[in-house]
Scaffold this motif. Structure first.
Motif, mmCIF file in Angstrom:
data_model
loop_
_atom_site.group_PDB
_atom_site.id
_atom_site.type_symbol
_atom_site.label_atom_id
_atom_site.label_comp_id
_atom_site.label_asym_id
_atom_site.label_seq_id
_atom_site.Cartn_x
_atom_site.Cartn_y
_atom_site.Cartn_z
ATOM 1 N N GLY A 27 19.126 4.079 13.661
ATOM 2 C CA GLY A 27 17.729 4.295 14.018
ATOM 3 C C GLY A 27 16.845 4.187 12.793
ATOM 4 O O GLY A 27 17.176 3.487 11.833
ATOM 5 N N ALA A 28 15.740 4.892 12.827
ATOM 6 C CA ALA A 28 14.799 4.911 11.700
ATOM 7 C C ALA A 28 14.279 6.337 11.582
ATOM 8 O O ALA A 28 13.483 6.766 12.422
ATOM 9 C CB ALA A 28 13.662 3.924 11.908
ATOM 10 N N ASP A 29 14.752 7.078 10.587
ATOM 11 C CA ASP A 29 14.288 8.450 10.430
ATOM 12 C C ASP A 29 12.938 8.474 9.712
ATOM 13 O O ASP A 29 12.334 7.425 9.439
ATOM 14 C CB ASP A 29 15.340 9.310 9.710
ATOM 15 N N VAL A 30 12.485 9.664 9.392
ATOM 16 C CA VAL A 30 11.146 9.819 8.805
ATOM 17 C C VAL A 30 11.032 9.084 7.478
ATOM 18 O O VAL A 30 9.993 8.476 7.178
ATOM 19 C CB VAL A 30 10.830 11.318 8.631
ATOM 20 N N THR A 31 12.093 9.124 6.674
ATOM 21 C CA THR A 31 12.021 8.465 5.364
ATOM 22 C C THR A 31 11.943 6.949 5.504
ATOM 23 O O THR A 31 11.234 6.288 4.739
ATOM 24 C CB THR A 31 13.233 8.846 4.499
ATOM 25 N N ALA A 32 12.656 6.383 6.489
ATOM 26 C CA ALA A 32 12.590 4.933 6.705
ATOM 27 C C ALA A 32 11.194 4.519 7.143
ATOM 28 O O ALA A 32 10.636 3.524 6.657
ATOM 29 C CB ALA A 32 13.625 4.508 7.745
ATOM 30 N N ILE A 33 10.608 5.276 8.074
ATOM 31 C CA ILE A 33 9.254 4.968 8.537
ATOM 32 C C ILE A 33 8.246 5.155 7.408
ATOM 33 O O ILE A 33 7.338 4.337 7.211
ATOM 34 C CB ILE A 33 8.896 5.847 9.747
ATOM 35 N N GLY A 34 8.412 6.246 6.636
ATOM 36 C CA GLY A 34 7.513 6.479 5.499
ATOM 37 C C GLY A 34 7.603 5.368 4.475
ATOM 38 O O GLY A 34 6.585 4.965 3.889
ATOM 39 N N ASN A 35 8.808 4.863 4.258
ATOM 40 C CA ASN A 35 8.997 3.761 3.315
ATOM 41 C C ASN A 35 8.212 2.529 3.758
ATOM 42 O O ASN A 35 7.540 1.876 2.944
ATOM 43 C CB ASN A 35 10.480 3.441 3.202
ATOM 44 N N THR A 227 -13.160 -6.355 -0.058
ATOM 45 C CA THR A 227 -12.785 -7.084 1.157
ATOM 46 C C THR A 227 -11.630 -6.400 1.873
ATOM 47 O O THR A 227 -11.603 -6.317 3.103
ATOM 48 C CB THR A 227 -12.396 -8.538 0.819
ATOM 49 N N LEU A 228 -10.666 -5.898 1.098
ATOM 50 C CA LEU A 228 -9.489 -5.244 1.683
ATOM 51 C C LEU A 228 -9.653 -3.731 1.742
ATOM 52 O O LEU A 228 -8.670 -2.991 1.799
ATOM 53 C CB LEU A 228 -8.232 -5.604 0.860
ATOM 54 N N TYR A 229 -10.903 -3.258 1.713
ATOM 55 C CA TYR A 229 -11.225 -1.840 1.882
ATOM 56 C C TYR A 229 -10.498 -0.944 0.869
ATOM 57 O O TYR A 229 -10.059 0.154 1.205
ATOM 58 C CB TYR A 229 -10.882 -1.388 3.311
ATOM 59 N N GLY A 230 -10.377 -1.428 -0.348
ATOM 60 C CA GLY A 230 -9.809 -0.608 -1.413
ATOM 61 C C GLY A 230 -8.303 -0.482 -1.401
ATOM 62 O O GLY A 230 -7.731 0.212 -2.234
ATOM 63 N N LEU A 231 -7.625 -1.158 -0.455
ATOM 64 C CA LEU A 231 -6.173 -1.023 -0.362
ATOM 65 C C LEU A 231 -5.433 -1.458 -1.629
ATOM 66 O O LEU A 231 -4.407 -0.868 -1.981
ATOM 67 C CB LEU A 231 -5.643 -1.813 0.842
ATOM 68 N N PRO A 232 -5.911 -2.513 -2.348
ATOM 69 C CA PRO A 232 -5.197 -2.872 -3.584
ATOM 70 C C PRO A 232 -5.114 -1.726 -4.587
ATOM 71 O O PRO A 232 -4.172 -1.652 -5.380
ATOM 72 C CB PRO A 232 -6.030 -4.041 -4.139
ATOM 73 N N LEU A 233 -6.107 -0.819 -4.580
ATOM 74 C CA LEU A 233 -6.057 0.308 -5.516
ATOM 75 C C LEU A 233 -4.915 1.258 -5.190
ATOM 76 O O LEU A 233 -4.382 1.931 -6.086
ATOM 77 C CB LEU A 233 -7.401 1.063 -5.483
ATOM 78 N N LEU A 234 -4.530 1.334 -3.914
ATOM 79 C CA LEU A 234 -3.425 2.206 -3.533
ATOM 80 C C LEU A 234 -2.104 1.748 -4.133
ATOM 81 O O LEU A 234 -1.177 2.550 -4.287
ATOM 82 C CB LEU A 234 -3.296 2.250 -2.003
ATOM 83 N N ILE A 235 -2.019 0.454 -4.456
ATOM 84 C CA ILE A 235 -0.774 -0.084 -4.991
ATOM 85 C C ILE A 235 -0.397 0.595 -6.308
ATOM 86 O O ILE A 235 0.784 0.704 -6.649
ATOM 87 C CB ILE A 235 -0.897 -1.616 -5.170
ATOM 88 N N LEU A 236 -1.399 1.080 -7.051
ATOM 89 C CA LEU A 236 -1.111 1.734 -8.324
ATOM 90 C C LEU A 236 -0.249 2.979 -8.148
ATOM 91 O O LEU A 236 0.557 3.318 -9.015
ATOM 92 C CB LEU A 236 -2.434 2.102 -9.021
ATOM 93 N N GLY A 237 -0.417 3.668 -7.034
ATOM 94 C CA GLY A 237 0.353 4.883 -6.804
ATOM 95 C C GLY A 237 1.582 4.692 -5.937
ATOM 96 O O GLY A 237 2.382 5.621 -5.787
ATOM 97 N N VAL A 238 1.751 3.487 -5.383
ATOM 98 C CA VAL A 238 2.869 3.244 -4.473
ATOM 99 C C VAL A 238 4.235 3.421 -5.144
ATOM 100 O O VAL A 238 5.142 4.004 -4.533
ATOM 101 C CB VAL A 238 2.746 1.835 -3.836
ATOM 102 N N PRO A 239 4.471 2.945 -6.381
ATOM 103 C CA PRO A 239 5.808 3.135 -6.977
ATOM 104 C C PRO A 239 6.247 4.592 -7.023
ATOM 105 O O PRO A 239 7.423 4.896 -6.795
ATOM 106 C CB PRO A 239 5.648 2.551 -8.389
ATOM 107 N N TYR A 240 5.324 5.500 -7.313
ATOM 108 C CA TYR A 240 5.676 6.914 -7.389
ATOM 109 C C TYR A 240 5.981 7.468 -5.994
ATOM 110 O O TYR A 240 6.906 8.270 -5.821
ATOM 111 C CB TYR A 240 4.542 7.698 -8.045
ATOM 112 N N ALA A 241 5.190 7.048 -5.003
ATOM 113 C CA ALA A 241 5.425 7.506 -3.642
ATOM 114 C C ALA A 241 6.741 6.945 -3.096
ATOM 115 O O ALA A 241 7.504 7.653 -2.423
ATOM 116 C CB ALA A 241 4.263 7.096 -2.743
ATOM 117 N N LEU A 242 7.036 5.675 -3.401
ATOM 118 C CA LEU A 242 8.295 5.077 -2.959
ATOM 119 C C LEU A 242 9.494 5.777 -3.592
ATOM 120 O O LEU A 242 10.525 5.979 -2.937
ATOM 121 C CB LEU A 242 8.324 3.583 -3.300
#
Length: 328
Positions: A27-35, A227-242
């Motif tokens: 299946g897909a648990d919470v961590t898989a969906i969060g990933n 244009t992408l509603y600031g989403l590229p800025l979120l990429i800076l924090g994605v490695p830590y969240a992943l």
């Protein structure tokens, strides 16, 4: 005691028994969906990049775009998985002797989990370190050291941990996220290389030329972010969240192995991994002292980017499974 000695406290019986298969094989648990959710900014950037690339192919651009969207299905394509195992993970098929060692243990693990063991492929890594890996849709790899040096109960705990990654959907979600983030990452690296080259050239044309370049790239960056509603800025924090989600996935895989009855064996494996890590740290400190340097220290950022929880955290989460059950 020798690892293969039946009197070893972590030796388990692998006699054939009736297998009851679970209705839910994976299946897909919470961590898989969060990933997957954390990869969303990367995916949207890749979507934008692939839309631009498809324009270069004219009428065939739509085909190229949708071919990329459908390419994620290769995660479960057996020949592609075999290529990943050989080329990227440096794994090989087990020899007949190794298969005779692995398959009874794997059969015991999958029987306890209610999983069809033949769904997955066992692979071996020629390494003298204690390690294992779960990847793509069906790959379960283990090092030669783990296979030959661990009692079969501890080997079962390692395999049950990796099976937990598959059952929880951690492996396919990580690979899908990485694959669909790749065009955006490549475009980002190309953009960095081009901007670096342009900055070096602009220095030859005085500060005025440098200012023009900064304004142009700044305008492009602002247009992209807005244009992408600031989403590229979120990429800076994605490695830590992943990394945080990855650590949670490791704890869930530990829980899966413990729930199958392998908690004491898994704790013993974690102790061996901890001892090996301490030995490496002592060697690094000795080398640094020999050269008159302070011992290397792990930075706060490297801890945030760690893919696995620390030893004490993993043991703490195993405690409920290690404590004796109260007698009724």
């Amino acid at each position: 005691l020798h690892p293969d000695d039946p009197a070893h406290p972590h030796h388990i019986s692998t006699d054939r028994r009736r297998i009851h298969l679970s209705d839910s094989q994976r299946g897909a648990d919470v961590t898989a969906i969060g990933n997957l959710l954390l990869y969303l900014p990367h995916f949207l950037c890749s979507l934008f990049v692939m839309a631009l690339v498809s324009l270069l192919f004219g009428g065939l651009g739509v085909i190229v775009f949708f071919a990329w969207l459908l390419s994620g299905a290769l995660v479960f394509h057996r020949p592609t998985e075999s290529a990943i195992a050989r080329r990227l993970l440096k794994l090989r098929h087990p020899t007949p002797q190794e298969r005779a060692r692995l398959e009874p243990v794997w059969r015991e693990v999958t029987a306890r989990a209610g999983v069809e063991g033949r769904t997955y492929e066992l692979w071996v890594e020629d390494s003298d370190h204690l390690n294992a890996v779960a990847a793509a849709g069906h790959i379960v790899g283990v090092t030669r050291f783990a296979m030959n040096q661990l009692p079969n109960g501890e080997l079962a705990a390692v395999l049950a941990h990796e099976l937990g990654h598959h059952v929880g959907g951690h492996t396919w979600s990580s690979l899908l996220g990485y694959w669909y983030a790749l065009p955006g990452r490549i475009a980002w690296r190309v953009l960095r290389a081009v901007s670096s080259a342009v900055f070096r050239v602009s220095r030859l044309f005085s500060c005025f030329g440098m200012g023009i370049v900064v304004l142009v790239f700044g305008a492009i960056a602002f247009a992209t972010v807005s244009t992408l509603y600031g989403l590229p800025l979120l990429i800076l924090g994605v490695p830590y969240a992943l990394a945080a989600v990855g650590r949670r996935a490791e704890l869930r895989a530990d829980q899966h192995a413990a729930a199958l009855g392998f908690a004491p064996m898994l704790a013993a494996v974690l102790d061996k991994l901890h001892q090996a890590e301490q030995h490496q740290q002592a060697q690094a400190a000795a080398i640094a002292a020999y050269h008159g340097q302070p011992p290397p220290q792990e930075s706060a950022l490297s801890k945030l980017l760690a893919s696995h929880p620390d030893h004490h955290t993993r043991l703490h989460h195993l405690q409920p499974y290690l404590q004796p059950k109260p007698q009724r």
